[in-house]
Design a protein around this motif. Structure first.
Motif, PDB file in Angstrom:
ATOM      1  N   ASN A 250      -9.047  -1.386   3.657  1.00 31.29           N
ATOM      2  CA  ASN A 250      -8.628  -0.362   2.698  1.00 31.29           C
ATOM      3  C   ASN A 250      -9.060   1.027   3.142  1.00 31.29           C
ATOM      4  O   ASN A 250      -8.332   2.005   2.975  1.00 31.29           O
ATOM      5  N   ASP A 251     -10.277   1.114   3.700  1.00 31.89           N
ATOM      6  CA  ASP A 251     -10.769   2.404   4.174  1.00 31.89           C
ATOM      7  C   ASP A 251      -9.888   2.951   5.297  1.00 31.89           C
ATOM      8  O   ASP A 251      -9.577   4.145   5.338  1.00 31.89           O
ATOM      9  N   LEU A 252      -9.498   2.060   6.209  1.00 37.51           N
ATOM     10  CA  LEU A 252      -8.637   2.487   7.311  1.00 37.51           C
ATOM     11  C   LEU A 252      -7.289   2.982   6.793  1.00 37.51           C
ATOM     12  O   LEU A 252      -6.735   3.963   7.294  1.00 37.51           O
ATOM     13  N   LYS A 253      -6.768   2.311   5.772  1.00 36.97           N
ATOM     14  CA  LYS A 253      -5.503   2.737   5.185  1.00 36.97           C
ATOM     15  C   LYS A 253      -5.637   4.091   4.503  1.00 36.97           C
ATOM     16  O   LYS A 253      -4.743   4.938   4.584  1.00 36.97           O
TER      17      LYS A 253
ATOM     18  N   GLU B 215       1.610   4.253 -17.567  1.00 35.87           N
ATOM     19  CA  GLU B 215       1.820   2.827 -17.843  1.00 35.87           C
ATOM     20  C   GLU B 215       2.452   2.133 -16.644  1.00 35.87           C
ATOM     21  O   GLU B 215       2.057   1.009 -16.274  1.00 35.87           O
ATOM     22  N   SER B 216       3.414   2.790 -16.006  1.00 33.49           N
ATOM     23  CA  SER B 216       4.067   2.227 -14.830  1.00 33.49           C
ATOM     24  C   SER B 216       3.076   2.038 -13.685  1.00 33.49           C
ATOM     25  O   SER B 216       3.093   1.009 -12.993  1.00 33.49           O
ATOM     26  N   PHE B 217       2.192   3.031 -13.493  1.00 36.22           N
ATOM     27  CA  PHE B 217       1.186   2.935 -12.434  1.00 36.22           C
ATOM     28  C   PHE B 217       0.220   1.794 -12.728  1.00 36.22           C
ATOM     29  O   PHE B 217      -0.171   1.039 -11.832  1.00 36.22           O
ATOM     30  N   LYS B 218      -0.171   1.653 -13.995  1.00 34.17           N
ATOM     31  CA  LYS B 218      -1.079   0.561 -14.374  1.00 34.17           C
ATOM     32  C   LYS B 218      -0.425  -0.793 -14.121  1.00 34.17           C
ATOM     33  O   LYS B 218      -1.060  -1.705 -13.571  1.00 34.17           O
ATOM     34  N   GLU B 219       0.838  -0.926 -14.512  1.00 37.44           N
ATOM     35  CA  GLU B 219       1.547  -2.192 -14.312  1.00 37.44           C
ATOM     36  C   GLU B 219       1.667  -2.533 -12.830  1.00 37.44           C
ATOM     37  O   GLU B 219       1.507  -3.694 -12.429  1.00 37.44           O
ATOM     38  N   PHE B 220       1.948  -1.513 -12.008  1.00 40.74           N
ATOM     39  CA  PHE B 220       2.079  -1.758 -10.572  1.00 40.74           C
ATOM     40  C   PHE B 220       0.761  -2.272  -9.995  1.00 40.74           C
ATOM     41  O   PHE B 220       0.730  -3.262  -9.256  1.00 40.74           O
ATOM     42  N   THR B 221      -0.330  -1.572 -10.301  1.00 41.28           N
ATOM     43  CA  THR B 221      -1.634  -1.970  -9.748  1.00 41.28           C
ATOM     44  C   THR B 221      -2.061  -3.341 -10.268  1.00 41.28           C
ATOM     45  O   THR B 221      -2.624  -4.145  -9.524  1.00 41.28           O
ATOM     46  N   MET B 222      -1.788  -3.631 -11.553  1.00 34.40           N
ATOM     47  CA  MET B 222      -2.147  -4.927 -12.114  1.00 34.40           C
ATOM     48  C   MET B 222      -1.319  -6.044 -11.486  1.00 34.40           C
ATOM     49  O   MET B 222      -1.840  -7.129 -11.194  1.00 34.40           O
ATOM     50  N   ASN B 223      -0.035  -5.792 -11.274  1.00 39.08           N
ATOM     51  CA  ASN B 223       0.824  -6.797 -10.631  1.00 39.08           C
ATOM     52  C   ASN B 223       0.371  -7.086  -9.211  1.00 39.08           C
ATOM     53  O   ASN B 223       0.376  -8.243  -8.761  1.00 39.08           O
ATOM     54  N   TRP B 224      -0.010  -6.025  -8.505  1.00 37.92           N
ATOM     55  CA  TRP B 224      -0.507  -6.210  -7.136  1.00 37.92           C
ATOM     56  C   TRP B 224      -1.799  -7.024  -7.153  1.00 37.92           C
ATOM     57  O   TRP B 224      -1.988  -7.942  -6.355  1.00 37.92           O
TER      58      TRP B 224
ATOM     59  N   TYR C  41       0.832  -1.206   0.000  1.00 39.72           N
ATOM     60  CA  TYR C  41       0.000   0.000   0.000  1.00 39.72           C
ATOM     61  C   TYR C  41       0.865   1.254   0.000  1.00 39.72           C
ATOM     62  O   TYR C  41       0.547   2.250  -0.669  1.00 39.72           O
ATOM     63  N   ALA C  42       1.979   1.209   0.741  1.00 38.40           N
ATOM     64  CA  ALA C  42       2.902   2.356   0.752  1.00 38.40           C
ATOM     65  C   ALA C  42       3.479   2.590  -0.637  1.00 38.40           C
ATOM     66  O   ALA C  42       3.575   3.734  -1.104  1.00 38.40           O
ATOM     67  N   GLU C  43       3.855   1.512  -1.326  1.00 40.05           N
ATOM     68  CA  GLU C  43       4.383   1.632  -2.686  1.00 40.05           C
ATOM     69  C   GLU C  43       3.296   2.107  -3.648  1.00 40.05           C
ATOM     70  O   GLU C  43       3.568   2.864  -4.588  1.00 40.05           O
ATOM     71  N   TYR C  44       2.062   1.650  -3.402  1.00 38.36           N
ATOM     72  CA  TYR C  44       0.937   2.096  -4.228  1.00 38.36           C
ATOM     73  C   TYR C  44       0.733   3.602  -4.100  1.00 38.36           C
ATOM     74  O   TYR C  44       0.539   4.305  -5.097  1.00 38.36           O
TER      75      TYR C  44
END
Length: 599
Positions: free
Chosen positions: A301-304, A230-239, A188-191
């Motif tokens: 997720n809400d708490l985060k 594109e990098s953000f999309k790849e990160f979220t998809m990988n997660w 989540y921190a990396e996100y």
């Protein structure tokens, strides 16, 4: 940030709505109780049919009980969620007011160093993310916790073995979710880091699109923008792909309570330990016992989101405030005495000069007499604007002292200091109201006639009256029709209306063209009568008649004197003057050439 810290921060803003939050919790509990009533009613109806004692009146009675319980659930849930939303918006309001209050009390220079985008993002967007989870966690979180607990207790009252059987899928789902959540905090921190980066690139691309097009850099700039997205999309998809199997497995197993209640229930029924009515009721109840628990994955997720929103807000909530005095001081004179002042932006509060890094000013001493014009000139980065801002106490000096009328400005209340110092910069902001109200900001109690007189003194009247609505023209409507020099004259009109004994003009003639320079000169002249005037200017012709001109280089005072004295004694000033005169002649020739083209 630790969980208790952000939670304590949120709750600290909930003081005034504490009663509403307690009532919201009580209503949520009553709502859960009402939600249990239909289960009891259905159970009684099942028993009636199995015993063969059902009648129309008994069925209608228990049906009415079910409807009544359901209505209690709906009504009290509505009251609970309403109170929760009111509390949430009160917390949001208090947070924004507190942030604004901190910004007012923090060093102005610190605030100005923040980008508008960041301030808007935190005060509007990030704080807003707190509302949704906060408004729903109170009623829904409590009901989603209490309802399964109440149902579990109800099943225990029927048969404790069936209660345990109903919970058989919970440990399996907990293991699946536990594995999935093992690296959740880091992910989540990396996100958030990735999200912030792509947002900054988007803002940079949109704000700089004019420059991008002007210098034909659209291809390279767009590539940066595209790569970030594109990098953000790849990160979220990988997660997502790394967790979807476990998430779907847990989501499928957790509600499948019949896996435990059906075989155990049949065994107990065959054994005679459980009636068919009790078996049916236990299976019905078990299907509703864990479904509400699945919503807690959303609440994680809400708490985060709350944690990170409060973390961003805390950056402003914990800004160090400028020390302020509350007792007004009596000043008979308004001369300024700068005594051995040193300053660094990196270590503003360091009192030991030897420990200060990246020193902007070093051992500056100046005397600015009341009723005189003093000018600061020199190469860019020499510290001129810093001197001006320290006088207005945008920051506190690192060492030394600045005195007004013999009184250290640290001993003057900030509100009083703001009243006696007018500060006009090259970046003049017009608020979204009429031009008259924009000028009246200098003195909110001024009459329309006084506003117009100030505008005339600042040479604004001519171009303002030429507008369709004159002084009542909205600044937003007029913004595209006003030049930079005209906006500057409106800012000077504000200062004239304010009538402060000390006036600081920081590059206030920056946008002035040669033809309108005399108008700015007249505007400045209207400010000088009996006042302490400090002017910072690169356009040396505007300050050649100053009583003293201070030449600054690299945070030091190179030389002080009049225009004539400096021309003969200061090489730096002489070179600057010759460069200025050359540029001025070139600009004049250019204007004449343009006129010839249009004649």
């Amino acid at each position: 940030m630790k969980e208790k810290n952000w939670l304590a921060t949120v709750l600290s803003f909930a003081t005034e709505c504490k009663v509403k939050m307690i009532l919201s919790v009580l209503c949520a509990v009553i709502s859960v109780g009402g939600g249990m009533v239909p289960y009891i009613g259905v159970y009684q109806i099942i028993i009636l049919f199995f015993h063969g004692t059902q009648t129309t009146s008994s069925i209608l009675f228990w049906g009415g009980i079910c409807i009544g319980g359901y209505m209690v659930k709906i009504v009290f849930y509505g009251i609970s969620t309403t109170l929760a939303h009111v509390s949430a918006y009160s917390i949001l309001e208090n947070m924004r007011i507190k942030i604004a209050d901190k910004l007012m009390k923090a060093p102005l220079g610190t605030v100005l160093n923040q980008t508008v985008g960041k301030l808007k993002s935190v005060m509007v967007d990030r704080v807003e993310t707190i509302e949704l989870p906060l408004a729903h966690m109170i009623p829904e979180g409590i009901s989603n916790l209490l309802l399964p607990l109440a149902v579990f207790v109800y099943i225990i009252l029927i048969d404790w073995r069936m209660a345990l059987a109903a919970m058989v899928t919970v440990p399996i789902a907990v293991v699946a979710y536990g594995i999935m959540m093992k690296n959740y905090n880091q992910q989540y921190a990396e996100y958030m880091e990735s999200s912030n980066y792509v947002n900054s690139v988007i803002v940079e691309y949109v704000e700089g699109i004019e420059v991008i097009k002007a210098f034909n850099q659209s291809t390279s700039s767009y590539q940066k923008f595209e790569k970030a997205v594109e990098s953000f999309k790849e990160f979220t998809m990988n997660w997502f792909t790394s967790t979807w199997k476990l998430m779907n497995f847990g989501g499928a197993v957790l509600p499948s309570t019949l896996l435990g209640t059906m075989p155990i229930g049949m065994i107990l029924y065959i054994d005679g330990s459980l009636t068919i009515a009790e078996l049916t009721m236990c299976m019905i109840l078990s299907m509703g016992i864990v479904a509400p628990l699945t919503s807690f994955t959303v609440f994680v997720n809400d708490l985060k989101s709350i944690e990170y929103a409060v973390k961003d807000a805390n950056e402003f909530l914990h800004l160090e405030e400028l020390p302020d005095k509350h007792k007004q001081v009596h000043l008979e004179q308004y001369h300024i005495d700068i005594q051995h002042v040193s300053f660094s932006y990196d270590t503003q509060h360091t009192q030991n000069v030897e420990k200060m890094e990246n020193i902007v000013l070093s051992d500056i001493s100046l005397k600015l007499k009341q009723g005189t014009i003093s000018a600061l000139v020199g190469p860019s980065g020499g510290g001129k604007s810093t001197v001006a801002r320290l006088i207005a106490r945008f920051w506190d000096v690192g060492s030394g002292a600045i005195k007004i009328g013999g009184c250290n400005i640290k001993d003057i209340p900030l509100s009083q200091l703001a009243d006696i110092v007018s500060f006009v910069t090259q970046d003049n902001f017009l608020f979204n109201c009429s031009l008259m109200e924009n000028i009246r900001l200098g003195n909110p109690m001024a009459s329309d006639e006084e506003v117009i007189e100030a505008a005339k003194a600042a040479c604004c009247d001519e171009f303002i009256t030429a507008l369709d609505k004159g002084y009542h023209t909205n600044a937003g409507e007029a913004g595209g029709r006003l030049s930079g020099g005209e906006k500057q004259r409106i800012a000077i009109a504000r200062a004239i209306l304010k009538d402060s004994p000390i006036v600081i003009l920081d590059e206030a003639t920056a946008f002035t063209d040669p033809e309108n320079e005399d108008k700015i000169q007249k505007s400045i002249a209207a400010l000088t009568k009996g006042k302490t005037l400090l002017v910072i200017a690169h356009r040396l012709s505007t300050i050649k008649n100053a009583h003293q001109i201070i030449v600054m280089e690299k945070g030091h005072i190179a030389q002080t004197g009049t225009h004539e004295e400096l021309l003969g004694e200061c090489v730096t000033y002489k070179n600057m003057w010759e460069a200025h005169i050359g540029a001025k002649k070139w600009a004049a020739h250019s204007v004449k050439g343009e006129r010839k083209q249009y004649v």
